[in-house]
Design an enzyme around this catalytic site. Structure first.
Site, short mmCIF file in Angstrom:
data_model
loop_
_atom_site.label_atom_id
_atom_site.label_comp_id
_atom_site.label_asym_id
_atom_site.label_seq_id
_atom_site.Cartn_x
_atom_site.Cartn_y
_atom_site.Cartn_z
N LYS A 9 0.55 -0.96 0.05
CA LYS A 9 0.05 -0.36 0.42
C LYS A 9 0.32 1.20 -0.05
CE LYS A 9 -3.86 -2.51 2.41
NZ LYS A 9 -5.02 -2.88 3.46
N ASP B 164 -11.23 2.59 4.02
CA ASP B 164 -11.35 1.32 3.35
C ASP B 164 -13.44 1.20 3.57
OD1 ASP B 164 -9.88 -0.41 3.56
OD2 ASP B 164 -9.15 -1.59 5.69
N GLN C 146 -5.16 -2.21 9.05
CA GLN C 146 -4.61 -3.78 8.27
C GLN C 146 -5.72 -4.63 9.42
OE1 GLN C 146 -3.93 -3.38 5.71
NE2 GLN C 146 -4.60 -5.60 5.36
N1 LIG Z 1 -7.93 -2.87 6.45
C1 LIG Z 1 -8.07 -3.92 5.70
N2 LIG Z 1 -7.82 -5.46 6.19
C2 LIG Z 1 -7.79 -6.46 4.93
C3 LIG Z 1 -8.61 -5.51 3.80
C4 LIG Z 1 -8.93 -4.75 3.32
O1 LIG Z 1 -9.50 -4.31 2.08
N3 LIG Z 1 -8.80 -3.49 4.21
N4 LIG Z 1 -8.45 -7.03 2.22
C5 LIG Z 1 -7.55 -8.73 2.63
C6 LIG Z 1 -5.83 -8.18 3.01
N5 LIG Z 1 -6.01 -7.00 1.74
C7 LIG Z 1 -6.05 -5.78 1.95
O2 LIG Z 1 -5.63 -4.74 3.09
C8 LIG Z 1 -4.74 -7.42 0.53
C9 LIG Z 1 -4.59 -9.23 -0.19
C10 LIG Z 1 -4.04 -8.82 -1.12
C11 LIG Z 1 -4.05 -7.57 -1.64
C12 LIG Z 1 -2.92 -8.07 -3.09
O3 LIG Z 1 -2.20 -7.04 -3.96
N6 LIG Z 1 -2.66 -9.37 -3.70
C13 LIG Z 1 -1.25 -10.07 -5.00
C14 LIG Z 1 -0.85 -10.58 -3.98
C15 LIG Z 1 0.36 -10.20 -3.14
C16 LIG Z 1 1.06 -11.56 -2.54
O4 LIG Z 1 1.68 -12.21 -3.14
O5 LIG Z 1 0.91 -11.65 -1.05
C17 LIG Z 1 -2.44 -10.23 -6.03
O6 LIG Z 1 -2.89 -10.48 -5.53
O7 LIG Z 1 -1.61 -10.73 -6.83
C18 LIG Z 1 -3.62 -7.02 -1.50
C19 LIG Z 1 -4.58 -6.47 -0.36
C20 LIG Z 1 -7.67 -8.12 4.80
N7 LIG Z 1 -6.99 -7.29 5.12
#
Ligand SMILES: Nc1nc2c(c(=O)[nH]1)N[C@@H](CN(C=O)c1ccc(C(=O)N[C@@H](CCC(=O)O)C(=O)O)cc1)CN2
Length: 291
Positions: free
Chosen positions: A56, A123, A100
């Site tokens: 982020k 969020d 988070q």
């Molecule tokens: N406050 C929040 N917590 C969480 C959220 C949220 O929207 N708000 N969602 C998830 C986690 N998340 C964001 O926080 C999130 C998950 C995955 C990705 C992402 O870009 N994934 C990549 C792979 C990343 C990797 O290799 O580890 C992909 O899909 O290409 C971004 C954000 C739970 N918590």
């Protein structure tokens, strides 16, 4: 090896397109003296959460948004965490922020989410903003659902009249996605499935669009998918074999569209977080212009 027939819903490419427009909007805000700043509150040592928060802040740097980080120990008390929230609510340099998730078990997550100033809720998970979504009023949308709708529209997957089956009832995806997809502008019909659903395969087989957000590796298999359906793989599990999505590899043989995981919805979750920060800053500017 499976023969891939599905058209790939490319989250990275779509994110890069969004970032182009975000850079211009942030530059325009800065020209008017408003510098957007995203705060993150990270509690504990979960490697996944650390990596998401790091991503982020890297995104902020790409579009010109300032970053504020609060990395806190897993043993933090509820009162101490609430004091950090109060501090960010009062910080004029922090125009939007997120806590988070998940938080450690001893923390009352709902109480923390409710303490966030709804005007700084990047969020879209504050009860006031979820309530606005129910009412169809303006406000920040939850980032992953917003990313899903954007990705489907970007690839012209028809939504009007489509039957969408969502698997998973979590607060970040499963519960709010139905609210977005059933707006008049999307006009889809949504079935929400979860661990209590009697015959998951039968429900999923009826879907034109499947949104898999259960966090169960390989839960959705090819025999559960109607040929030609769009399948979005949102769930992520960290297993001994690495990151696994909810969708089995053989689904690529039957689906019409498929979002990869990684590289599908995840990058858009991060993108729409920045989108919410920019939207809020633009709303602030419009308000100050009108007085
Ligand atoms: N406050 C929040 N917590 C969480 C959220 C949220 O929207 N708000 N969602 C998830 C986690 N998340 C964001 O926080 C999130 C998950 C995955 C990705 C992402 O870009 N994934 C990549 C792979 C990343 C990797 O290799 O580890 C992909 O899909 O290409 C971004 C954000 C739970 N918590």
């Amino acid at each position: 090896m499976w023969a891939v027939t599905a058209l790939v819903l490319d989250g990275k490419k779509t994110r890069d397109e969004l970032f182009e427009s975000f850079r211009a909007r942030v530059a325009a805000l800065r020209d008017r003296g408003l510098v957007p700043g995203l705060g993150t509150v990270l509690v504990g040592d979960d490697p996944g959460s650390h990596s998401y928060v790091k991503g982020k802040h890297a995104d902020c740097a790409k579009v010109g948004i300032e970053s504020i980080r609060r990395d806190l120990p897993a043993e933090i008390t509820q009162a101490e965490l609430e004091a950090v929230i109060d501090e960010l609510n009062a910080d004029p340099g922090c125009t939007g922020y997120i806590v988070q998730l998940p938080l450690p078990q001893h923390i009352d997550e709902n109480a923390i989410l409710e303490r966030i100033d709804p005007a700084k809720d990047a969020d879209g998970l504050h009860p006031t903003n979820l309530g606005r979504l129910v009412l169809g009023a303006d406000g920040p949308l939850p980032c992953t659902p917003h990313g899903i709708v954007h990705l489907l529209r970007r690839y012209d997957v028809p939504l009007d009249g489509a039957h969408v089956v969502v698997v998973g009832r979590g607060v970040t995806v499963g519960r709010p996605i139905g609210l977005l997809l059933t707006r008049r502008s999307e006009n889809a019909t949504v079935t929400l499935c979860h661990t209590g659903t009697r015959d998951l395969g039968a429900e999923v087989r009826r879907a034109d669009i499947v949104i898999a957000a259960a966090g169960v590796p390989g839960l959705i298999t090819a025999d559960m998918v109607k040929p030609g359906a769009a399948v979005l793989d949102v769930g992520v599990s960290r297993t001994a074999d690495g990151l696994r999505g909810d969708v089995a590899a053989d689904v690529a043989e039957v689906a019409g569209h498929l979002s990869p995981n990684p590289g599908g919805v995840g990058p858009l979750t991060r993108a729409f977080l920045l989108g919410n920060v920019i939207d809020a800053a633009e709303r602030d500017l419009a308000r100050s212009d009108s007085v």
